[in-house]
Design a protein around this motif. Structure first.
Motif, PDB file in Angstrom:
ATOM      1  N   VAL A  98       0.838  -1.204   0.000  1.00  0.00           N
ATOM      2  CA  VAL A  98       0.000   0.000   0.000  1.00  0.00           C
ATOM      3  C   VAL A  98       0.872   1.253   0.000  1.00  0.00           C
ATOM      4  N   GLN A  99       1.941   1.223   0.780  1.00  0.00           N
ATOM      5  CA  GLN A  99       2.849   2.367   0.839  1.00  0.00           C
ATOM      6  C   GLN A  99       3.494   2.630  -0.516  1.00  0.00           C
ATOM      7  N   ALA A 100       3.895   1.552  -1.216  1.00  0.00           N
ATOM      8  CA  ALA A 100       4.524   1.700  -2.533  1.00  0.00           C
ATOM      9  C   ALA A 100       3.540   2.312  -3.540  1.00  0.00           C
ATOM     10  N   ILE A 101       2.297   1.881  -3.477  1.00  0.00           N
ATOM     11  CA  ILE A 101       1.284   2.431  -4.391  1.00  0.00           C
ATOM     12  C   ILE A 101       1.052   3.908  -4.093  1.00  0.00           C
ATOM     13  N   ASP A 102       0.897   4.243  -2.821  1.00  0.00           N
ATOM     14  CA  ASP A 102       0.644   5.634  -2.451  1.00  0.00           C
ATOM     15  C   ASP A 102       1.838   6.532  -2.745  1.00  0.00           C
ATOM     16  N   GLN A 121       2.247   1.240 -13.294  1.00  0.00           N
ATOM     17  CA  GLN A 121       1.685   2.592 -13.392  1.00  0.00           C
ATOM     18  C   GLN A 121       0.160   2.554 -13.307  1.00  0.00           C
ATOM     19  N   GLN A 122      -0.441   1.502 -13.877  1.00  0.00           N
ATOM     20  CA  GLN A 122      -1.900   1.372 -13.819  1.00  0.00           C
ATOM     21  C   GLN A 122      -2.351   1.098 -12.380  1.00  0.00           C
ATOM     22  N   MET A 123      -1.559   0.291 -11.652  1.00  0.00           N
ATOM     23  CA  MET A 123      -1.866   0.035 -10.240  1.00  0.00           C
ATOM     24  C   MET A 123      -1.879   1.342  -9.453  1.00  0.00           C
ATOM     25  N   ILE A 124      -0.885   2.170  -9.699  1.00  0.00           N
ATOM     26  CA  ILE A 124      -0.800   3.452  -9.000  1.00  0.00           C
ATOM     27  C   ILE A 124      -1.981   4.342  -9.369  1.00  0.00           C
ATOM     28  N   LEU A 125      -2.289   4.400 -10.655  1.00  0.00           N
ATOM     29  CA  LEU A 125      -3.390   5.236 -11.139  1.00  0.00           C
ATOM     30  C   LEU A 125      -4.725   4.803 -10.551  1.00  0.00           C
ATOM     31  N   ASP A 126      -4.957   3.475 -10.509  1.00  0.00           N
ATOM     32  CA  ASP A 126      -6.259   2.953 -10.072  1.00  0.00           C
ATOM     33  C   ASP A 126      -6.409   2.844  -8.558  1.00  0.00           C
ATOM     34  N   LEU A 127      -5.288   2.612  -7.841  1.00  0.00           N
ATOM     35  CA  LEU A 127      -5.403   2.267  -6.422  1.00  0.00           C
ATOM     36  C   LEU A 127      -4.842   3.302  -5.466  1.00  0.00           C
ATOM     37  N   GLN A 128      -4.110   4.276  -5.970  1.00  0.00           N
ATOM     38  CA  GLN A 128      -3.510   5.262  -5.072  1.00  0.00           C
ATOM     39  C   GLN A 128      -4.594   5.961  -4.247  1.00  0.00           C
ATOM     40  N   GLY A 129      -4.442   5.911  -2.925  1.00  0.00           N
ATOM     41  CA  GLY A 129      -5.400   6.552  -2.027  1.00  0.00           C
ATOM     42  C   GLY A 129      -6.708   5.805  -1.859  1.00  0.00           C
ATOM     43  N   LYS A 130      -6.805   4.607  -2.465  1.00  0.00           N
ATOM     44  CA  LYS A 130      -8.067   3.868  -2.422  1.00  0.00           C
ATOM     45  C   LYS A 130      -7.976   2.579  -1.605  1.00  0.00           C
ATOM     46  N   LEU A 131      -6.859   2.407  -0.893  1.00  0.00           N
ATOM     47  CA  LEU A 131      -6.688   1.202  -0.087  1.00  0.00           C
ATOM     48  C   LEU A 131      -6.776   1.494   1.404  1.00  0.00           C
ATOM     49  N   ASP A 132      -7.155   2.729   1.741  1.00  0.00           N
ATOM     50  CA  ASP A 132      -7.218   3.106   3.145  1.00  0.00           C
ATOM     51  C   ASP A 132      -8.292   2.334   3.901  1.00  0.00           C
ATOM     52  N   ASP A 133      -9.313   1.870   3.163  1.00  0.00           N
ATOM     53  CA  ASP A 133     -10.416   1.174   3.825  1.00  0.00           C
ATOM     54  C   ASP A 133     -10.127  -0.315   4.010  1.00  0.00           C
ATOM     55  N   VAL A 134      -8.978  -0.772   3.499  1.00  0.00           N
ATOM     56  CA  VAL A 134      -8.597  -2.175   3.670  1.00  0.00           C
ATOM     57  C   VAL A 134      -7.703  -2.286   4.893  1.00  0.00           C
ATOM     58  N   GLU A 135      -8.151  -3.067   5.874  1.00  0.00           N
ATOM     59  CA  GLU A 135      -7.365  -3.226   7.089  1.00  0.00           C
ATOM     60  C   GLU A 135      -6.142  -4.087   6.783  1.00  0.00           C
ATOM     61  N   ILE A 136      -4.969  -3.557   7.087  1.00  0.00           N
ATOM     62  CA  ILE A 136      -3.715  -4.261   6.809  1.00  0.00           C
ATOM     63  C   ILE A 136      -3.093  -4.696   8.123  1.00  0.00           C
ATOM     64  N   GLU A 137      -2.944  -6.018   8.279  1.00  0.00           N
ATOM     65  CA  GLU A 137      -2.301  -6.536   9.480  1.00  0.00           C
ATOM     66  C   GLU A 137      -0.793  -6.465   9.324  1.00  0.00           C
ATOM     67  N   GLY A 138      -0.101  -6.303  10.443  1.00  0.00           N
ATOM     68  CA  GLY A 138       1.354  -6.298  10.412  1.00  0.00           C
ATOM     69  C   GLY A 138       1.880  -7.650   9.995  1.00  0.00           C
ATOM     70  N   SER A 139       2.902  -7.674   9.146  1.00  0.00           N
ATOM     71  CA  SER A 139       3.437  -8.949   8.674  1.00  0.00           C
ATOM     72  C   SER A 139       4.361  -9.552   9.717  1.00  0.00           C
ATOM     73  N   GLU A 140       4.431 -10.872   9.703  1.00  0.00           N
ATOM     74  CA  GLU A 140       5.331 -11.578  10.613  1.00  0.00           C
ATOM     75  C   GLU A 140       6.766 -11.352  10.166  1.00  0.00           C
ATOM     76  N   THR A 141       7.618 -10.966  11.109  1.00  0.00           N
ATOM     77  CA  THR A 141       9.002 -10.659  10.785  1.00  0.00           C
ATOM     78  C   THR A 141       9.848 -11.921  10.754  1.00  0.00           C
ATOM     79  N   ILE A 142      10.590 -12.087   9.655  1.00  0.00           N
ATOM     80  CA  ILE A 142      11.543 -13.191   9.548  1.00  0.00           C
ATOM     81  C   ILE A 142      12.903 -12.576   9.257  1.00  0.00           C
TER      82      ILE A 142
END
Length: 205
Positions: A98-102, A121-142
């Motif tokens: 999400v951070q990379a897209i934004d 570029q299409q991902m950025i155009l279509d999704l930038q600022g539109k993933l805020d409503d998706v809850e993102i869990e912290g990833s497990e650190t390896i």
């Protein structure tokens, strides 16, 4: 359309899992099948997305509803099909995605298999600022070793399965070869852990 399935995990492979319910085994493609190895012969709930084609009816599965929602947003982008969507989802760092897209970081996005500059570029155009409503869990650190820490050990079945899973996600032999020596340096890992480490190494290259 199916929303979810509750049943017993009876089989895992680099390509899919099988969940049995009411005497029927459902083949479900998931981003990391070996994530379910710890639940073999146990009951799980898998959220589903069904794709109907002329030659097949396919099921794609997700551990949480939030993962499914992120997947649906990804495949809404022109140029990203279900296979590419799963490959992107396989990397647990969804917050980084999400951070990379934004941040319009197309270079990061092109590291995923099947994602070229145009699709990024299409991902950025279509999704930038539109993933805020998706809850993102912290990833497990390896932990990832430094070059000084590396020493090669004999390949294991778990490592071989993880490499096969990377191929199933769409990574090429050339890409996998770049990280294989470093991946082989890790000892006593499960297939799931090898796969997660491999994905993180691929994103660093």
């Amino acid at each position: 359309m199916y929303e979810y399935i509750k049943g017993t995990v009876t089989f895992t492979s680099p390509y899919y899992i099988v969940v049995e319910t009411n005497g029927l085994g459902y083949q479900i493609a998931v981003a990391n099948p070996f994530r379910y190895s710890a639940y073999l012969n146990q009951d799980v709930t898998v959220y589903l997305h069904q794709v109907i084609r002329d030659d097949a009816h396919l099921l794609y599965g997700f551990a949480t509803l939030e993962e499914k929602q992120l997947f649906l947003k990804l495949i809404s982008v022109s140029g990203i099909g279900p296979k590419s969507g799963l490959a992107i989802m396989a990397l647990d760092d969804h917050a980084g995605l999400v951070q990379a897209i934004d941040a319009q970081d197309a270079t990061y996005l092109t590291k995923f298999p099947g994602v070229g500059k145009k699709t990024a570029q299409q991902m950025i155009l279509d999704l930038q600022g539109k993933l805020d409503d998706v809850e993102i869990e912290g990833s497990e650190t390896i932990a990832i070793s430094t070059q000084e820490d590396l020493f090669v050990v004999e390949p294991t079945q778990q490592l071989d399965e993880a490499i096969e899973a990377l191929k199933a996600l769409g990574y090429s032999e050339r890409e996998i070869k770049k990280i294989k020596k470093e991946l082989e340096s890790y000892q006593d890992k499960t297939t799931d852990e090898y796969l997660r480490i491999g994905l993180k190494l691929l994103m660093k290259k």
